[in-house]
Design a protein around this motif. Structure first.
Motif, short mmCIF file in Angstrom:
data_model
loop_
_atom_site.label_atom_id
_atom_site.label_comp_id
_atom_site.label_asym_id
_atom_site.label_seq_id
_atom_site.Cartn_x
_atom_site.Cartn_y
_atom_site.Cartn_z
N MET A 249 0.83 -1.22 0.00
CA MET A 249 0.00 0.00 0.00
C MET A 249 0.86 1.26 0.00
O MET A 249 1.79 1.38 0.78
CB MET A 249 -0.88 0.04 1.24
N ALA B 65 0.46 5.44 0.24
CA ALA B 65 -0.51 6.48 0.53
C ALA B 65 -0.50 7.54 -0.56
O ALA B 65 0.51 7.77 -1.21
CB ALA B 65 -0.18 7.11 1.88
N TYR C 178 -5.89 6.76 1.39
CA TYR C 178 -6.00 5.66 0.43
C TYR C 178 -7.13 5.80 -0.57
O TYR C 178 -7.26 5.00 -1.48
CB TYR C 178 -6.18 4.32 1.17
N CYS D 108 -9.61 2.16 1.01
CA CYS D 108 -9.82 2.33 2.45
C CYS D 108 -10.87 1.33 2.95
O CYS D 108 -10.67 0.68 3.98
CB CYS D 108 -10.27 3.77 2.73
#
Ligand code: BLA
Length: 315
Positions: free
Chosen positions: A62, A64, A249, A254
């Motif tokens: 992931m 951001a 996100y 999210c």
């Protein structure tokens, strides 16, 4: 090849954490909670028969949307643990987050290990607890089994880490008599007392887990499962970090991150919906009221006394 438990633990730790340095995080600087994450992962990986949970794969990489924050996510399971997951966000001076949850399998009535630490230049927050599956006032046997032995540890830290003032009053039902809720004055304050509390609470939880025997009573198992589900539903829907996660996100990722990783189980442990558990949040047309609290903030001082008796009249 035979590996001892320790060696196996370390290899799982390093393979879980490797490849995470995606840049960002204040120019690659060490995150405030890196040592917390490393400690938790090695403590669990060395003691339990653990393997990585498949759900961690999607979330390992992931990034951001601010291009700054470095995220580390790891999740494991074992014979007794349904979900052990740790998340950290290293956003340099702007933001540091640690979020750890450990849920046992429904055959066990073990509390849920919960660490929720958050730091910005304006705000430092610590919630550390073994969240009870059952209300410790209504179920004195549950309190006796898991919390009475830990009251002296809880009292010691509650003195060192003063109660963090009013909070969302609904949250208190999820907390135990040994909950630590405090607002450290600076980042340095996380390094000693909070780190030591984190290690002690985790060790206490792992000890309980080691001794725990699975229930063979189908009703008990169903009750444990529902209690987990209700808890996960609360957190997945009303987590105070939601707004920040959404910003970092985007909505789609999210939601998946919250429902499949952070609060994994919310879609699989039960059929009920948020309003079945929390009907007081029903808004117009059957929607869920957006606010985190319908009652408001309360509990200006610690509502448990030193014997772990809930006495909000202390206020
Ligand atoms: C604040 N987080 C809080 C507070 C609590 C918790 C009690 C104090 C503010 C309040 O609610 O009144 C934590 N609440 C919990 C926990 C349970 C609960 C653990 O009910 C369990 C049942 N928090 C995160 C993540 C982020 C985060 C991932 O878990 C950020 C990415 C942030 N927590 C965060 C922020 C606040 C907060 C920003 C302040 C919010 C506010 O004051 O409104």
């Amino acid at each position: 090849l035979q590996l001892g438990a320790g060696a196996k633990g370390r290899s799982i730790v390093s393979s879980a954490l490797e490849g995470k340095d995606l840049g960002g995080g204040g120019g690659g600087a060490e995150g405030l909670f890196d040592k917390f994450l490393d400690h938790a992962v090695s403590a669990v990986a060395q003691r339990e028969d653990v393997s990585p949970l498949p759900c961690q794969e999607e979330f390992r990489q992931m990034v951001a949307s601010d291009g700054q924050s470095l995220i580390k996510n790891v999740a494991f399971e074992s014979e007794k643990l349904r979900l052990f997951r740790c998340a950290t966000i290293n956003g340099g001076d702007n933001m540091q987050v640690l979020n750890v949850a450990i849920c046992a399998r429904p055959e066990y009535d073990l509390p849920i290990f919960c660490a929720d630490f958050f730091s910005t230049p304006r705000m430092n927050i610590v919630v550390l607890d073994l969240n009870p599956l059952y209300n410790t006032e209504q179920r004195p046997d549950y309190k006796e089994k898991y919390f009475s032995p830990l009251l002296s540890m809880g009292n010691k830290y509650a003195e060192l880490l003063p109660w963090g003032d009013k909070l969302t009053s609904e949250s208190i039902q999820f907390f135990s008599p040994i909950v630590l809720w405090t607002r450290p004055g600076s980042r340095e304050d996380f390094q000693e007392t909070v780190f030591s509390a984190f290690k002690d609470y985790l060790a206490a939880w792992l000890d309980m887990a080691e001794k725990a025997e699975p229930s063979e009573d189908a009703d008990e198992v169903a009750e444990n499962r529902e209690s987990h589900h209700r808890y996960l539903m609360w957190r997945a829907t009303k987590d105070p970090g939601r707004y920040i996660l959404m910003r970092l996100y985007g909505e789609e990722l999210c939601e998946r991150y919250i429902n499949e990783f952070l609060f994994n189980g919310v879609n699989t442990l039960g059929e009920k919906e948020f309003l079945d558990y929390f009907p007081e949040y029903r808004g117009a047309n059957g929607s869920i009221v957006k606010q985190r609290s319908v009652v408001g903030k309360a509990y200006e001082v610690r509502p448990w006394n030193k014997d772990g008796i809930f006495s909000p009249s202390l206020i």
